[in-house]
Write a protein that holds these residues in place. Structure first.
Motif, PDB file in Angstrom:
ATOM      1  N   LYS A 162       0.886   4.042  11.818  1.00 30.70           N
ATOM      2  CA  LYS A 162       0.261   4.982  12.750  1.00 30.70           C
ATOM      3  C   LYS A 162       1.249   5.644  13.696  1.00 30.70           C
ATOM      4  N   GLN A 165       2.832   8.452  11.917  1.00 29.67           N
ATOM      5  CA  GLN A 165       1.888   9.545  11.671  1.00 29.67           C
ATOM      6  C   GLN A 165       1.762  10.487  12.860  1.00 29.67           C
ATOM      7  N   PRO A 178      -5.399  11.944  16.690  1.00 30.52           N
ATOM      8  CA  PRO A 178      -5.228  11.231  15.417  1.00 30.52           C
ATOM      9  C   PRO A 178      -6.324  11.599  14.417  1.00 30.52           C
ATOM     10  N   PRO A 180      -8.949  10.731  11.498  1.00 26.05           N
ATOM     11  CA  PRO A 180      -9.691   9.512  11.160  1.00 26.05           C
ATOM     12  C   PRO A 180      -9.024   8.736  10.039  1.00 26.05           C
ATOM     13  N   ALA A 181      -9.051   7.416  10.160  1.00 24.24           N
ATOM     14  CA  ALA A 181      -8.311   6.548   9.242  1.00 24.24           C
ATOM     15  C   ALA A 181      -8.693   6.782   7.788  1.00 24.24           C
ATOM     16  N   MET A 184      -7.171  10.046   6.648  1.00 21.46           N
ATOM     17  CA  MET A 184      -5.727   9.881   6.539  1.00 21.46           C
ATOM     18  C   MET A 184      -5.358   9.133   5.261  1.00 21.46           C
ATOM     19  N   ALA A 185      -6.139   8.111   4.933  1.00 20.35           N
ATOM     20  CA  ALA A 185      -5.885   7.359   3.701  1.00 20.35           C
ATOM     21  C   ALA A 185      -5.985   8.267   2.477  1.00 20.35           C
TER      22      ALA A 185
END
Length: 296
Positions: A162, A165, A178, A180-181, A184-185
């Protein structure tokens, strides 16, 4: 709800390209930026189509910019080559003309399509993009880094962290907040898991040159159809002088600014962008462009 979860592979001369769609009606093709895919448009697509009450067909391809799958080892990944991919996609989907919306390097590609194939583009929207001879420093640094021996694997692992990123040279320079996870994945999975995708990404960076848009952007003076340039007031990658210059070059170009966003407006602050796109599509319809844009 994510309206772009369904994805199909469309066979093209360059290789298979992933495509997400939502809605029916006037085709609007949305081109994303570096190390992203069609999911960057998820909020824009849902609000744009549902808010219009139908009549819009949003098409979000996964271009070979680092978050695509499968790899396309035989594809031309220069800006002209990727522009050809967009035209080939229109052909494959049976679309004669479409509104083209490009963000970041997707905007670079959109400029080449509009300059080389203006008859296929019934409206052009450029959102925080390169223009003329701009050459952003983060991409130049990234190009040097990925050219180092063994750098691809190391960087694909590092970008999963993170703090990495949010660096200015990565997503921290493209978005204020940021990502969202889960999204991002999806952006990172192809680059991290497939060495052939990493090779594609390196080929794209190796093929970048400000000379392409130095020749192409001025030719937009011949694109006499509705056009819109959208620029974030806090943009940090692309030179600000490119925005008014693009708007002046396009015969029907207008310039609008958005607040509270870096370059990736569809990810950072999609609400004002949706409003601007809705108004723009009204301009396209009012300009007397054909409502039927599907090939027989």
């Amino acid at each position: 709800m994510n309206t772009l979860t369904s994805r199909q592979l469309v066979p093209l001369p360059c290789g298979p390209v992933g495509v997400r769609e939502y809605g029916t009606g006037r085709p609007v093709v949305l081109l994303h930026g570096l190390v992203a895919n069609g999911l960057v448009w998820r909020h824009v697509v849902e609000a744009l189509v549902d808010g219009a009450g139908g009549g819009i067909r949003c098409i979000a391809p996964d271009l070979a910019l680092g978050s695509h799958t499968p790899a396309v080892p035989d594809a031309d990944l220069t800006l002209p080559g990727l522009a050809r991919t967009v035209v080939d996609l229109l052909d494959a989907l049976g679309i004669e003309q479409a509104v083209l919306v490009g963000n970041g390097y997707g905007g670079d590609i959109a400029q080449v399509v509009a300059a080389d194939h203006p008859e296929r583009v019934e409206g052009l929207v450029l959102v925080a993009t390169n223009a003329f001879d701009s050459d952003p420093w983060p991409v130049k640094v990234l190009s040097r880094l990925v050219s180092l021996p063994g750098a691809g694997m190391l960087q694909s692992l590092a970008i999963g962290l993170k703090p990495v990123q949010r660096l200015p040279i990565t997503y921290g320079g493209a978005t204020k907040r940021p990502i969202p996870a889960g999204i991002m994945a999806e952006y990172l999975r192809p680059l991290r898991s497939d060495p052939m995708v990493r090779k594609d990404f390196r080929r794209f960076l190796d093929g970048l040159s400000p000379a392409f848009l130095a020749q192409c952007s001025p030719r937009l003076a011949g694109y006499d159809r509705p056009a819109l340039v959208v620029w974030p007031r806090e943009e940090r990658y692309f030179p600000a002088e490119g925005a008014p210059r693009l708007a002046r070059t396009l015969p029907q170009g207008t310039l609008e600014f958005v607040d509270d966003s870096y370059a990736w407006v569809p990810e950072d602050n999609p609400v004002p962008l949706v409003g601007l796109l809705s108004e723009f599509l009204g301009r396209v319809e009012g300009a007397g462009q054909p409502c039927s844009t599907t090939l027989d």
